[in-house]
Structure formats: C-alpha cells, structure tokens
Enzyme design. Structure first.
Site, PDB file in Angstrom:
ATOM      1  N   HIS A 101       0.542  -1.438   0.036  1.00 18.45           N
ATOM      2  CA  HIS A 101       0.537  -0.055   0.199  1.00 18.45           C
ATOM      3  C   HIS A 101       0.672   1.616  -0.480  1.00 18.45           C
ATOM      4  O   HIS A 101       2.007   1.503   0.367  1.00 18.45           O
ATOM      5  CB  HIS A 101      -0.481   0.348   1.550  1.00 18.45           C
ATOM      6  N   ASP A 104       2.400   2.154   3.116  1.00 18.08           N
ATOM      7  CA  ASP A 104       2.952   1.018   4.111  1.00 18.08           C
ATOM      8  C   ASP A 104       4.478   1.580   3.599  1.00 18.08           C
ATOM      9  O   ASP A 104       5.339   1.062   4.610  1.00 18.08           O
ATOM     10  CB  ASP A 104       2.703   0.028   3.156  1.00 18.08           C
TER      11      ASP A 104
END
Length: 439
Positions: A101, A104
């Site tokens: 993501h 992240d």
C-alpha cells in the site's frame, strides 16, 4: 548501514527428508511441474504491510514484534530502513515479487504534497534495489481506509472532499505502480460499505464508486499503464455491509456498471472464510467467469469471526486452490501474495522466515497434488459422468435451448420413472486424501 537478518542464511530447497527449519522441504523453484517451473506457477510475493510494518498489536494489547528497522525517531528513516530490510528478506528467501500500500512504504506528511514527496524519495531507492536484485512489483494499491478522513468511506464517502482526496491518492499510487513496472493494481474497498441504512444513500454511494473506478480506467489509459486492475472482495470487516462482500457480489457490480471488461479479482482465503465460503469456492466462481487474477495467500481461523491473516499451512486448501489456478491456465500477471502475519507470540525476526517457508512449502505441495489430480482426470471424469444426461436426448435439447416448459412438460408426462445416482462425496474425499498423502 545496518544489515538486517544477518543471522539468517539464504534459504534453499533440501527436500522432504530435511530436518533443517531454515530450508524448503517441498518448494523447489526450478523443479518442472508440467511445462513450467514451480517458481513460474506460484509467483510468490511478500506483503510489505504485514512483514515490514506489522507490530503485533491487537485490540487487547500493544505491539510485541522485535523489528530492528523500526528503531528510529524520524518516520522517513524508518521507511528507508524498512525498504532495505524488505529486499534483504526477499533475497534470502528467493521471493520474486512484493506488494504494497502507498502508506506502507512512506509516511503521510502534513499535506498531500509532502506525502507525495515522501513517496517519491522511497520510490527512487526502491527502483535501485529492484534493479540490483531482479525482484519485481506484483501490485500496488492505496491505503484508503486507515486515516480518520476515511471514517465514512473513501470513494463511497458522504463527503465530496474525501472523494476528491482519495482520487488524488489513488492517482499517485497508480503512477508509482506504473513507474515501478507493477504487473497489477489492486482496489480494496476497506471502508466502502455502511453500518446502517438510517443514514445511507446506497444508490448514490454505489454510483459514485462506479464513477471512481471508471476514472481510474481512464487515467490508466492516459498514463499508459497496462497492468491488470484487480478488486479484492471482503465481507463484514470493517463495515457491517461491505459493497465488495464476495466474488459474486463484486462481479454483479462490475456487470451493472460496465466495468467487467477492465477488472479481475484478487482473492484472499481468509476473506472467503468470512463470507461463509471456502477458498476454492471463491476461486472457482472467479475462474468460471474469467475473472481470476491473483491470490492473497493466507488462511483464517473458523473458530474466530475476524480476519486473522494466518500463514497458509493447510495442504487440503492449498491443493484445491492450486487445482483452480491450474484449470485457469495459471495466474498470468497475478501471483500468490502472502497477505499473512506471524502470530503475536512469534515476535522474533526469524519467525518471519519460518512463516514464509511454511507457506511456500504448503503451496508447493498443493501444486504437485493438484497437478497429479488434473493429470489423472479422476475428478474431471467423475463430474463428466455425473452430468452426462445433458449430452444426449432431452438434456442435450435443454443445453441447446431447443425446448421450453411445454415441451418439458410433455416429456415429463411420459417419463414416469426418474433414477438418480449417488454423488459419491465421501469416496471422492477419500481419493483426494490419497493423492495428498502419496504425492
């Protein structure tokens, strides 16, 4: 620079007789299964979020994970350290792909512009590491569920400002996925759903979600992104009524809004469990509709009612999963992404290695069993025989659309004796067990 996982050797295949916990027993990447190697069939991927950013926190306790790369005060220093640790880890395990993501890989800044700047810094270094190692990006996505701005959803939010923000966020996530050569881009509607109809305009929310996905399709064409778009179905969590409940629900939505030619499914085993389905069911529904794209490889706990995201170790499930993948002709641009986290009590860095070995071995074993089942055609022949009444006579006319109710009534009035044959479920389960035990 700190060298992460220094005490962990490179992980190699040693065979099923090996007692070495830091070795593969079944996953031999270069072993040919049919006309492809195991590595080509399985296309393993590391999930950046659980592996690098997971803390072990749960609703009842703080994080427990020992992670050397998180021991910095500056969020960008942590992001840079995680990146180095990620590629060391993947190289040691010979994992060819990874997924992330946007949030992240880099922290949010005070503004969207600052956040995008943080992402660009990390992506530049990520490109260097990808070139050095040959590791590729399986898919990217946007975290459009974690921040408080998404309290009412993202593309289905009641707040138009939120819709605009998530469009900008996904635009950036698509751009970096394209820049990094990502094979796919995933949409997971983490908060695309509702708790009560007392305050919800469902039709507007669904229409807006469809508009959002059409915008994404248009922008992909504009920037030349040729990766596959994937939607990841998930029921219940975090909203009571998720719009992406299961494969059948999502497929119906895509058909309704003329999006079905652009999207396939990223199917997670644990999400199937939460939807009241088996993993094989969700894969099968996707396959027969031509929308099986990629897999999040994990398993849930049927005794717990939430997304436990455990590493997959159930050979029965991995066998039936790979049976569907093989019948699909493979995962093509997709892969098997370990969207799985070590248990809270498995807090040492080496536990990440043990967990990935277990998952990779489980799918390698499942692949071999599934291939042998398909080669023997033992299940296919039984199913073909079971439905043979549709290959001749009245059954053939039904399939070919040559009869209606009146003709079928005429036939039924003359056919006073109907004879059914056993489905032999227990026999077939015994045969499946035999293949699993002897492969």
């Amino acid at each position: 620079m700190t060298k992460y996982f220094e005490d962990i050797p490179n992980i190699f295949y040693e065979g099923k007789e090996s007692k070495n916990p830091l070795a593969f027993k079944y996953y031999n990447p270069k072993e040919k299964i049919g006309n492809k190697t195991m590595e080509e069939h399985l296309r393993f991927s590391m999930a950046y979020w659980h592996t690098l950013t997971g803390t072990g926190a749960d609703p009842f306790g703080v994080g427990t994970m020992i992670r050397e790369w998180d021991h910095f005060s500056n969020p960008m220093d942590i992001a840079k350290a995680r990146l180095e640790a990620a590629f060391i880890f993947m190289k040691k395990l010979n994992i060819p792909f990874f997924c992330f993501h946007d949030r992240d890989i880099a922290p949010e800044g005070d503004t969207l512009a600052k956040t995008n700047q943080n992402i660009d810094i990390i992506v530049e270094r990520m490109k260097e590491l990808m070139k050095e190692t040959g590791i590729q990006l399986l898919w990217g996505t946007a975290n459009a569920f974690g921040h408080p701005r998404y309290v009412h959803g993202a593309a289905t939010s009641c707040n138009a400002d939120v819709f605009a923000y998530v469009a900008a966020q996904v635009k950036k996530a698509m751009e970096i996925t394209h820049e990094l050569g990502g094979k796919n881009y995933v949409f997971w509607g983490g908060r695309e759903g509702y708790e009560t109809l007392l305050n919800t305009n469902m039709k507007l929310e669904l229409d807006n979600l469809a508009k959002f996905l059409h915008m994404a399709v248009d922008y992909a064409k504009e920037i030349g992104f040729e990766g596959q778009f994937l939607i990841e179905p998930k029921p219940k969590e975090p909203t009571k009524h998720q719009y992406d409940f299961d494969v059948a629900t999502v497929f119906s939505f895509l058909k309704e809004y003329d999006l079905d030619s652009y999207f396939k499914m990223n199917i997670e085993a644990n999400h199937a469990t939460l939807a009241g389905h088996t993993f094989q069911h969700e894969l099968h529904v996707a396959r027969i509709n031509g929308i099986l794209g990629s897999v999040d490889a994990n398993q849930g706990d049927p005794l717990l009612g939430w997304d436990t995201d455990q590493f997959p170790t159930n050979i029965y499930d991995t066998t039936l999963a790979m049976y569907e993948v093989l019948k699909n002709g493979g995962l093509h641009q997709g892969g098997l992404n370990f969207d799985a986290k070590v248990r809270r009590g498995s807090f040492e860095p080496v536990d990440l290695v043990y967990a990935h070995i277990a998952g990779m071995d489980a799918f390698a074993r499942g692949l071999k069993v599934a291939y042998q089942l398909l080669e023997s055609q033992v299940l296919e022949n039984f199913i073909e025989k079971r439905y043979e009444s549709y290959t001749y006579g009245i059954g053939k006319e039904i399939v070919e659309g040559k009869v209606g109710f009146k003709e079928l009534e005429e036939y039924a009035l003359q056919n006073n004796k109907i004879v059914n044959v056993s489905g032999r479920q227990e026999m077939l389960e015994s045969i499946l067990n035999q293949y699993i035990l002897e492969a």
